[in-house]
Design an enzyme around this catalytic site. Structure first.
Site, mmCIF file in Angstrom:
data_model
loop_
_atom_site.group_PDB
_atom_site.id
_atom_site.type_symbol
_atom_site.label_atom_id
_atom_site.label_comp_id
_atom_site.label_asym_id
_atom_site.label_seq_id
_atom_site.Cartn_x
_atom_site.Cartn_y
_atom_site.Cartn_z
ATOM 1 N N LYS A 121 -0.812 6.165 2.392
ATOM 2 C CA LYS A 121 0.099 5.032 1.634
ATOM 3 C C LYS A 121 -0.777 4.118 0.685
ATOM 4 O O LYS A 121 -0.322 3.567 -0.196
ATOM 5 C CB LYS A 121 0.542 4.289 2.578
ATOM 6 N N ASP A 139 6.246 3.063 2.891
ATOM 7 C CA ASP A 139 5.909 2.002 4.782
ATOM 8 C C ASP A 139 7.388 2.169 4.910
ATOM 9 O O ASP A 139 8.093 2.406 4.864
ATOM 10 C CB ASP A 139 4.956 0.974 3.651
#
Length: 220
Positions: A121, A139
């Site tokens: 991420k 996310d």
DNA sequence: ATCCCGAGGG
DNA sequence: CCCTCTGGAT
């Protein structure tokens, strides 16, 4: 509604709302963004922004951070989630930047992920925000909102699945912006616990809203 | 009790 | 796949 039409409608809406969305994390260079994003794991941007000014003043470059000690970093980030792990990750990350990357933040997602504290991420955030690469960071907001809006299959279970489906369906040049659009929508409208459907302008395209407000089957 | 721009390790 | 890390806001 077809998938392509759903994507186009939503991207058009977001673009009209906010043509050039930006990160809400405060930073002035790639190094600072990298630090801020590492700190942002399971923590609000607002809280990260409360600790980064002092952190950046004390450690203005990767070299400063690389030469520091755990006991110097920990107190400065004590008020955010996982300060113990993050203090270690920050120092290790800075040391790798200095030792292997000439104190520069690397561009590739694969390379970025080698840095301590940098997972998929975070690597995608840096690649897309700093280098404008077509990388989609998934996310908690992007994951939730993408599923609610029906951008990805309802059965998607992992961030990686969602990432692949989004990247496949969003025009490459829109991916960095779409990342922020989905986050901002998730943060201020499509909240996790009690989404503000009453003030949401895109319920017409929302699978979650459909399910919550089913149309009575009058004449079928 | 649940959530917030997750990562690392078993 | 699971678990742990771990603070503050709602």
């Amino acid at each position: 509604m077809q998938k392509k039409e759903r994507y186009q409608s939503l991207l058009n809406y977001f673009r009209a709302q906010q043509p050039e969305p930006e990160t809400e994390l405060h930073y002035t260079n790639p190094y600072e963004l990298l630090v801020a994003v590492i700190l942002s794991a399971q923590c609000t941007d607002k809280r990260v922004n409360m600790v980064t000014p002092a952190l950046f003043e004390r450690f203005p470059t990767p070299a400063h951070l690389a030469a520091s000690h755990f006991d110097e970093v920990f107190p400065l980030i004590k008020s955010i989630s996982y300060p113990n792990n993050k203090a270690k990750h920050l120092i290790g990350m800075a040391q790798m930047l200095v030792n292997e990357f000439n104190s520069e933040v690397p561009a590739g997602v694969e390379t970025l992920q080698k840095l301590p504290g940098v997972g998929r991420k975070t690597a995608n955030v840096i690649a897309s925000v700093v280098y404008n690469a077509p990388a989609m960071a998934v996310d908690t907001h992007v994951f939730r909102v993408s599923k609610r809006l029906g951008l990805v299959s309802q059965t998607a279970k992992t961030p990686l699945e969602v990432e692949k489906q989004l990247v496949k369906n969003i025009p490459q040049e829109d991916i960095p912006k779409a990342h922020h659009w989905l986050i901002l929508h998730g943060r201020y409208v499509c909240l996790a616990r009690s989404p503000k459907c009453g003030s949401c302008e895109i319920t017409a395209w929302c699978r979650y809203y459909e399910k919550k407000h089913p149309i009575s089957p009058k004449n079928t």
